[in-house]
Write a protein that holds these residues in place. Structure first.
Motif, mmCIF file in Angstrom:
data_model
loop_
_atom_site.group_PDB
_atom_site.id
_atom_site.type_symbol
_atom_site.label_atom_id
_atom_site.label_comp_id
_atom_site.label_asym_id
_atom_site.label_seq_id
_atom_site.Cartn_x
_atom_site.Cartn_y
_atom_site.Cartn_z
ATOM 1 N N LEU A 213 0.834 -1.213 0.000
ATOM 2 C CA LEU A 213 0.000 0.000 0.000
ATOM 3 C C LEU A 213 0.863 1.255 0.000
ATOM 4 C CD1 LEU A 213 -2.750 -1.040 2.585
ATOM 5 C CD2 LEU A 213 -3.038 -0.772 0.111
ATOM 6 N N PHE A 214 1.946 1.224 0.759
ATOM 7 C CA PHE A 214 2.877 2.354 0.843
ATOM 8 C C PHE A 214 3.437 2.674 -0.549
ATOM 9 C CE2 PHE A 214 7.063 4.134 2.380
ATOM 10 C CZ PHE A 214 6.548 5.152 3.166
ATOM 11 N N GLY A 215 3.832 1.649 -1.273
ATOM 12 C CA GLY A 215 4.359 1.857 -2.623
ATOM 13 C C GLY A 215 3.309 2.350 -3.592
ATOM 14 N N VAL A 216 2.120 1.785 -3.515
ATOM 15 C CA VAL A 216 1.037 2.234 -4.404
ATOM 16 C C VAL A 216 0.726 3.710 -4.162
ATOM 17 C CG1 VAL A 216 -1.421 1.970 -4.917
ATOM 18 C CG2 VAL A 216 0.022 -0.060 -4.694
ATOM 19 N N LEU A 217 0.665 4.101 -2.892
ATOM 20 C CA LEU A 217 0.382 5.501 -2.571
ATOM 21 C C LEU A 217 1.496 6.426 -3.061
ATOM 22 C CD1 LEU A 217 -1.086 5.164 1.042
ATOM 23 C CD2 LEU A 217 -2.322 5.816 -1.031
ATOM 24 N N TYR A 218 2.733 5.967 -2.958
ATOM 25 C CA TYR A 218 3.841 6.787 -3.457
ATOM 26 C C TYR A 218 3.725 6.966 -4.966
ATOM 27 C CZ TYR A 218 8.590 8.566 -4.131
ATOM 28 O OH TYR A 218 9.669 9.342 -4.464
ATOM 29 N N GLY A 219 3.428 5.888 -5.682
ATOM 30 C CA GLY A 219 3.284 5.988 -7.130
ATOM 31 C C GLY A 219 2.143 6.905 -7.528
ATOM 32 N N LEU A 220 0.974 6.734 -6.917
ATOM 33 C CA LEU A 220 -0.189 7.562 -7.267
ATOM 34 C C LEU A 220 0.025 9.021 -6.892
ATOM 35 C CD1 LEU A 220 -3.138 5.213 -6.216
ATOM 36 C CD2 LEU A 220 -2.318 5.701 -8.528
ATOM 37 N N SER A 221 0.654 9.256 -5.735
ATOM 38 C CA SER A 221 0.891 10.645 -5.331
ATOM 39 C C SER A 221 1.905 11.322 -6.241
ATOM 40 C CB SER A 221 1.359 10.702 -3.872
ATOM 41 O OG SER A 221 2.564 9.973 -3.689
ATOM 42 N N THR A 222 2.862 10.572 -6.771
ATOM 43 C CA THR A 222 3.816 11.129 -7.719
ATOM 44 C C THR A 222 3.108 11.585 -8.979
ATOM 45 O OG1 THR A 222 5.623 9.747 -6.877
ATOM 46 C CG2 THR A 222 5.863 10.631 -9.097
ATOM 47 N N VAL A 223 2.215 10.752 -9.483
ATOM 48 C CA VAL A 223 1.431 11.107 -10.671
ATOM 49 C C VAL A 223 0.614 12.372 -10.412
ATOM 50 C CG1 VAL A 223 -0.507 10.364 -12.107
ATOM 51 C CG2 VAL A 223 1.334 8.760 -11.561
ATOM 52 N N PHE A 224 -0.060 12.419 -9.269
ATOM 53 C CA PHE A 224 -0.906 13.564 -8.934
ATOM 54 C C PHE A 224 -0.082 14.837 -8.776
ATOM 55 C CE2 PHE A 224 -2.537 16.219 -5.431
ATOM 56 C CZ PHE A 224 -3.714 16.683 -6.029
ATOM 57 N N LEU A 225 1.019 14.753 -8.056
ATOM 58 C CA LEU A 225 1.838 15.941 -7.806
ATOM 59 C C LEU A 225 2.468 16.472 -9.091
ATOM 60 C CD1 LEU A 225 3.583 14.950 -4.462
ATOM 61 C CD2 LEU A 225 2.017 16.870 -4.805
ATOM 62 N N TYR A 226 2.858 15.598 -9.992
ATOM 63 C CA TYR A 226 3.445 16.038 -11.264
ATOM 64 C C TYR A 226 2.457 16.911 -12.030
ATOM 65 C CZ TYR A 226 5.582 15.727 -15.915
ATOM 66 O OH TYR A 226 6.135 16.030 -17.135
ATOM 67 N N ASP A 227 1.217 16.451 -12.136
ATOM 68 C CA ASP A 227 0.207 17.239 -12.856
ATOM 69 C C ASP A 227 -0.113 18.530 -12.104
ATOM 70 O OD1 ASP A 227 -1.869 17.309 -15.089
ATOM 71 O OD2 ASP A 227 -3.150 17.513 -13.321
ATOM 72 N N LEU A 228 -0.205 18.455 -10.777
ATOM 73 C CA LEU A 228 -0.530 19.640 -9.984
ATOM 74 C C LEU A 228 0.564 20.690 -10.106
ATOM 75 C CD1 LEU A 228 -2.496 20.881 -7.881
ATOM 76 C CD2 LEU A 228 -1.062 19.862 -6.110
ATOM 77 N N LEU A 229 1.810 20.272 -10.009
ATOM 78 C CA LEU A 229 2.928 21.220 -10.095
ATOM 79 C C LEU A 229 2.970 21.905 -11.459
ATOM 80 C CD1 LEU A 229 5.609 19.035 -8.298
ATOM 81 C CD2 LEU A 229 4.850 21.281 -7.515
ATOM 82 N N LEU A 230 2.808 21.147 -12.520
ATOM 83 C CA LEU A 230 2.844 21.744 -13.857
ATOM 84 C C LEU A 230 1.658 22.671 -14.080
ATOM 85 C CD1 LEU A 230 4.050 18.813 -16.158
ATOM 86 C CD2 LEU A 230 5.389 20.625 -15.095
ATOM 87 N N SER A 231 0.493 22.306 -13.551
ATOM 88 C CA SER A 231 -0.686 23.165 -13.726
ATOM 89 C C SER A 231 -0.524 24.496 -12.998
ATOM 90 C CB SER A 231 -1.949 22.444 -13.232
ATOM 91 O OG SER A 231 -1.909 22.261 -11.821
ATOM 92 N N TRP A 232 0.327 24.519 -11.973
ATOM 93 C CA TRP A 232 0.616 25.761 -11.243
ATOM 94 C C TRP A 232 1.892 26.435 -11.749
ATOM 95 C CZ3 TRP A 232 -0.350 23.924 -5.478
ATOM 96 C CH2 TRP A 232 -1.728 23.755 -5.296
ATOM 97 N N ASN A 233 2.368 25.985 -12.909
ATOM 98 C CA ASN A 233 3.572 26.556 -13.540
ATOM 99 C C ASN A 233 4.811 26.419 -12.663
ATOM 100 O OD1 ASN A 233 2.287 27.470 -15.966
ATOM 101 N ND2 ASN A 233 1.440 29.194 -14.816
ATOM 102 N N ASN A 234 4.896 25.277 -11.981
ATOM 103 C CA ASN A 234 6.072 24.961 -11.178
ATOM 104 C C ASN A 234 6.804 23.765 -11.783
ATOM 105 O OD1 ASN A 234 5.988 26.827 -8.897
ATOM 106 N ND2 ASN A 234 4.080 25.813 -8.353
ATOM 107 N N PRO A 235 8.091 23.614 -11.513
ATOM 108 C CA PRO A 235 8.828 22.455 -12.039
ATOM 109 C C PRO A 235 8.243 21.144 -11.524
ATOM 110 C CG PRO A 235 10.337 24.120 -11.203
ATOM 111 C CD PRO A 235 8.969 24.525 -10.771
ATOM 112 N N GLY A 236 8.194 20.153 -12.397
ATOM 113 C CA GLY A 236 7.606 18.876 -12.015
ATOM 114 C C GLY A 236 8.516 17.984 -11.208
ATOM 115 N N PHE A 237 9.819 18.306 -11.093
ATOM 116 C CA PHE A 237 10.748 17.363 -10.450
ATOM 117 C C PHE A 237 10.551 17.248 -8.941
ATOM 118 C CE2 PHE A 237 13.212 21.344 -10.308
ATOM 119 C CZ PHE A 237 13.641 21.359 -8.989
ATOM 120 N N TYR A 238 9.729 18.105 -8.348
ATOM 121 C CA TYR A 238 9.427 17.977 -6.920
ATOM 122 C C TYR A 238 8.433 16.843 -6.645
ATOM 123 C CZ TYR A 238 11.483 22.662 -6.304
ATOM 124 O OH TYR A 238 12.334 23.755 -6.276
#
Length: 537
Positions: free
Chosen positions: A304-329
């Motif tokens: 579950l820990f790994g699944v959450l890390y993977g899904l949160s990475t996907v979500f954060l990448y889109d969120l960061l780019l939509s806010w005009n921030n670098p996606g590498f965070y």
């Protein structure tokens, strides 16, 4: 002196009672090391770095003098040597990756004295913090994984290098004071490598100060080494065997890869542009968030820990780019929150509803290391399958513009934006053709004719005829024209997301361009008998 076994790891521990004077002298060794390092000729042209190192040494010296000259005068403290395998093994694994990466991006080797300075500061800071708070300091390899993790994800550029020591201090303060009772033991809550990265990432995002760091360059250049995914996969295997963290890495990677594959099938575009899992994210999934001390204890909890890390990475990448921030965070911000969830995940793991994913149920009688090998076998099969797809490795088609040209023409989701960013990067490297394409995209797709004129001007300066024509046309409202890349352009654009390519002759460049999907390159640069013509560019 006494020698005993460490309660958690079985590692030998040497325990000594030190007088305040001797403890001061021990800590002074770290101070002297920093001062000597600051005087290296390598740092003569880096005044802020030199001053930062001296400043860090003075902080340690003042703290040590106050602690042992005033507060602890006439008293003793405990000094231990504890060589824990999770620390020195992780140091070796991360260190080997850093050396391999540095061979392809020499800024890593250029940062070697800075890494050493952080290690010296980390040992000095950790000793003083431990003696101040608990009167006990355990010397081992603990600082290495923290400093190497910072190196693998981002570090501050020279003008702001003093913040690097602040980031190191945050990690040790969190480890010392942010603790809880877990399974009958008092242990730190947060991953000591990931916590300072997350805290500083938030500060950089809020302050719009990403340019103070090498973060973008780090995330980009980690793709440079040949067969880098395979190298990381192999590097991580010893830790997975000894500490049983395979299920975390595997579930995170498979979750993210599956999302990327579904996204590609549904949209015809690539979510992460040049790989189904960006290389820096893959490093995070294998060498960062898998700290055994701050992750779930149960197999189901780790899945579950790994699944959450993977899904949160996907979500954060889109969120960061939509806010005009670098996606590498995207692989850093969520780790502390996941660390806070580990008790809940272990409780959920005992739920009957999750019995179906209890992989250990069929091997309960096996020794732990044997189960680890079984999980590693499943992970190896999954890694081979993902690599064979062509979407996890050196040859992902999203690295090159032909794929995005077609996707943009078909109006695939974010395809034109990704094409623009690719061309912008190649233009900055020196490709006149890409500068011309940037100008056309800006003028025709984004209606930004002012910046487009600058791009055409750069293309013209680089002696690209179409760029000169377009620079005149955009001023008069005329038609803009495309042209084909030259051999000089291919030296840049054929790199994709990798480092400099070995090919240098025009015939070789055109042949490789033809193979990678530039149709106008096929047959160019060669005469009928296959020789290079005398008038080839």
């Amino acid at each position: 002196m006494n020698i005993s076994a460490g309660p958690a790891t079985g590692a030998p521990v040497v325990s000594i009672r030190l007088s305040a004077r001797n403890a001061f002298l021990l800590n002074a060794a770290f101070v002297v090391g920093l001062l000597v390092l600051s005087q290296l000729p390598l740092l003569e042209q880096r005044p802020v770095v030199r001053a930062s190192i001296v400043g860090a040494a003075m902080v340690l010296l003042a703290w040590s003098a106050l602690l042992f000259g005033v507060l602890r005068r006439g008293q003793t403290v405990t000094f231990e040597v504890a060589l824990r395998p999770q620390h020195y093994l992780q140091a070796c694994l991360q260190g080997s990756l850093i050396l391999y990466w540095g061979f392809y991006w020499r800024e890593v080797y250029h940062a070697a004295p800075l890494i050493l300075a952080q290690l010296l500061f980390a040992y000095g800071f950790d000793s003083l913090l431990s003696w101040t708070h608990r009167r006990t300091f355990a010397l081992g390899f603990g600082p290495f994984p923290i400093i190497f993790s910072l190196t693998l994800f981002f570090w501050f550029k020279d003008p702001w290098f003093y913040w690097q020591f602040v980031m190191v201090a945050i990690g040790f303060v969190a480890k010392e004071f942010l603790r809880w009772q877990r399974d009958g033991r008092n242990t730190h809550i947060f991953n000591p490598s990931a916590f300072p990265l997350a805290v500083v990432s938030v500060a950089l995002l809020l302050g719009d100060a990403t340019d103070m760091t090498w973060g973008f360059d780090v995330a980009q250049t980690e793709f440079y080494p040949a067969h880098i995914y395979l190298a990381i996969f192999l590097i991580a295997l010893p830790g997975q065997y000894l500490f049983g963290v395979t299920t975390m890495t595997m579930s995170a990677v498979v979750t993210t890869f599956a999302f990327s594959a579904i996204y590609h099938a549904a949209t015809g575009s690539f979510y992460f542009v040049d790989s189904h899992i960006p290389i820096a994210v893959f490093i995070g999934m294998t060498l960062l968030f898998t700290d055994p001390a701050t992750s779930p204890r149960t197999v189901r909890g780790r899945i579950l820990f790994g699944v959450l890390y993977g899904l949160s990475t996907v979500f954060l990448y889109d969120l960061l780019l939509s806010w005009n921030n670098p996606g590498f965070y995207d692989k850093l911000l969520q780790v502390p929150l996941l660390n806070l969830s580990v008790k809940l995940l272990d409780r959920l793991a005992t739920s009957p509803r999750l019995k179906a994913i209890d992989w250990s149920s069929w091997a309960r009688e096996w020794a732990p290391r044997r189960r680890h090998l079984a999980y590693m076998g499943v992970w190896a099969a999954a890694f081979v399958a993902m690599s064979a797809s062509g979407h996890l490795g050196d040859k992902h088609p999203g690295q090159w513009t032909p794929f995005w040209d077609q996707a943009c023409a078909a109006d695939r989701r974010d395809a034109c934006l990704n094409l623009y960013f690719l061309h912008e990067g190649f233009c900055a490297d020196g490709s006149a053709w890409s500068c011309n394409e940037v100008g056309i995209l800006l003028a025709e797709r984004y209606d930004n004719r002012v910046v487009a004129a600058d791009a055409f001007g750069r293309a013209c300066t680089l002696q690209f005829a179409a760029g000169c024509d377009n620079a005149a046309a955009i001023a008069t409202g005329g038609m803009l024209r495309h042209d084909t890349p030259t051999a000089e352009d291919y030296r840049y654009i054929l790199r994709g997301s990798k480092g400099p390519i070995p090919e240098s002759e025009p015939a070789q460049l055109y042949a490789r361009a033809c193979e990678l999907g530039w149709p106008n390159a096929c047959g160019r640069g060669l005469t009928r008998d296959g020789a290079l013509p005398t008038d080839a560019p």
